[in-house]
Motif scaffolding. Structure first.
Motif, PDB file in Angstrom:
ATOM      1  N   PRO A  25      28.317  74.573  45.795  1.00 22.53           N
ATOM      2  CA  PRO A  25      27.881  75.941  45.517  1.00 22.53           C
ATOM      3  C   PRO A  25      28.604  76.519  44.302  1.00 22.53           C
ATOM      4  O   PRO A  25      29.762  76.190  44.041  1.00 22.53           O
ATOM      5  N   ASP A  26      27.920  77.362  43.571  1.00 25.23           N
ATOM      6  CA  ASP A  26      28.526  78.049  42.430  1.00 25.23           C
ATOM      7  C   ASP A  26      27.952  79.458  42.371  1.00 25.23           C
ATOM      8  O   ASP A  26      27.004  79.739  41.647  1.00 25.23           O
ATOM      9  N   PHE A  38      30.098  76.222  51.236  1.00 19.04           N
ATOM     10  CA  PHE A  38      30.438  74.807  51.404  1.00 19.04           C
ATOM     11  C   PHE A  38      30.730  74.491  52.864  1.00 19.04           C
ATOM     12  O   PHE A  38      30.233  73.509  53.413  1.00 19.04           O
ATOM     13  N   LEU A  39      31.551  75.312  53.511  1.00 22.12           N
ATOM     14  CA  LEU A  39      31.910  75.058  54.909  1.00 22.12           C
ATOM     15  C   LEU A  39      30.695  75.173  55.824  1.00 22.12           C
ATOM     16  O   LEU A  39      30.563  74.417  56.795  1.00 22.12           O
ATOM     17  N   PHE A  57      28.850  71.982  55.352  1.00 18.73           N
ATOM     18  CA  PHE A  57      29.587  70.914  56.022  1.00 18.73           C
ATOM     19  C   PHE A  57      29.339  70.953  57.519  1.00 18.73           C
ATOM     20  O   PHE A  57      29.060  69.929  58.141  1.00 18.73           O
ATOM     21  N   ARG A  58      29.415  72.134  58.113  1.00 18.20           N
ATOM     22  CA  ARG A  58      29.152  72.273  59.550  1.00 18.20           C
ATOM     23  C   ARG A  58      27.760  71.772  59.890  1.00 18.20           C
ATOM     24  O   ARG A  58      27.567  71.031  60.849  1.00 18.20           O
ATOM     25  N   ASP A  59      26.781  72.153  59.098  1.00 22.28           N
ATOM     26  CA  ASP A  59      25.405  71.711  59.335  1.00 22.28           C
ATOM     27  C   ASP A  59      25.279  70.189  59.190  1.00 22.28           C
ATOM     28  O   ASP A  59      24.568  69.557  59.952  1.00 22.28           O
ATOM     29  N   ALA A  60      25.973  69.633  58.194  1.00 22.93           N
ATOM     30  CA  ALA A  60      25.866  68.189  57.934  1.00 22.93           C
ATOM     31  C   ALA A  60      26.454  67.357  59.062  1.00 22.93           C
ATOM     32  O   ALA A  60      25.887  66.346  59.456  1.00 22.93           O
ATOM     33  N   ILE A  61      27.578  67.770  59.617  1.00 21.38           N
ATOM     34  CA  ILE A  61      28.205  66.957  60.662  1.00 21.38           C
ATOM     35  C   ILE A  61      27.654  67.253  62.037  1.00 21.38           C
ATOM     36  O   ILE A  61      27.863  66.482  62.959  1.00 21.38           O
ATOM     37  N   GLY A  62      26.918  68.324  62.183  1.00 22.03           N
ATOM     38  CA  GLY A  62      26.378  68.660  63.486  1.00 22.03           C
ATOM     39  C   GLY A  62      24.954  68.221  63.685  1.00 22.03           C
ATOM     40  O   GLY A  62      24.327  68.572  64.666  1.00 22.03           O
ATOM     41  N   ASP A  63      24.405  67.426  62.756  1.00 25.83           N
ATOM     42  CA  ASP A  63      23.000  67.063  62.785  1.00 25.83           C
ATOM     43  C   ASP A  63      22.579  66.153  63.916  1.00 25.83           C
ATOM     44  O   ASP A  63      21.484  66.266  64.419  1.00 25.83           O
TER      45      ASP A  63
END
Length: 105
Positions: free
Chosen positions: A82-83, A94-95, A98-104
């Protein structure tokens, strides 16, 4: 005395299966999301990834090395950087990704 030439082009044993790396990383990330860092153990990762602990330790010397590598690879592959112009907002975005990516799974 002439010494025989030693071929060092390829180490012995079976070729490394990169799909195992991905399964192990995925298992580590899933456990991290479910039970936190303290709950992640090499035994749990091995069971979840259907891999032997020796396989894991050949690739990563410690739990910390595995978790850092799994997070890094996951971030590089699936999460945009993100920018927004604000560090705080970038970190929150970002966090959240990340939460969405690992909770899939």
């Amino acid at each position: 005395m002439v010494r025989p030439a030693v071929d060092t082009t390829r180490p012995g044993g079976r070729p490394r299966d990169e799909s195992r790396d991905q399964a192990i990383r995925r298992a580590a990330l899933q456990l991290l999301a479910e039970v936190g860092y303290d709950g992640v153990t090499m035994d749990r990762v091995a069971a979840r990834a259907k891999a032997g602990k020796a396989t894991i330790y050949r690739r990563w010397p410690s739990k910390l090395a595995l978790v850092v590598d799994a997070i890094t690879m996951s971030a590089e592959q699936s999460m945009p950087v993100p920018d927004t112009g604000s560090f705080r907002t970038d970190m929150l975005a970002f966090l959240s990704s990340f939460r969405d990516a690992i909770g899939d799974d």
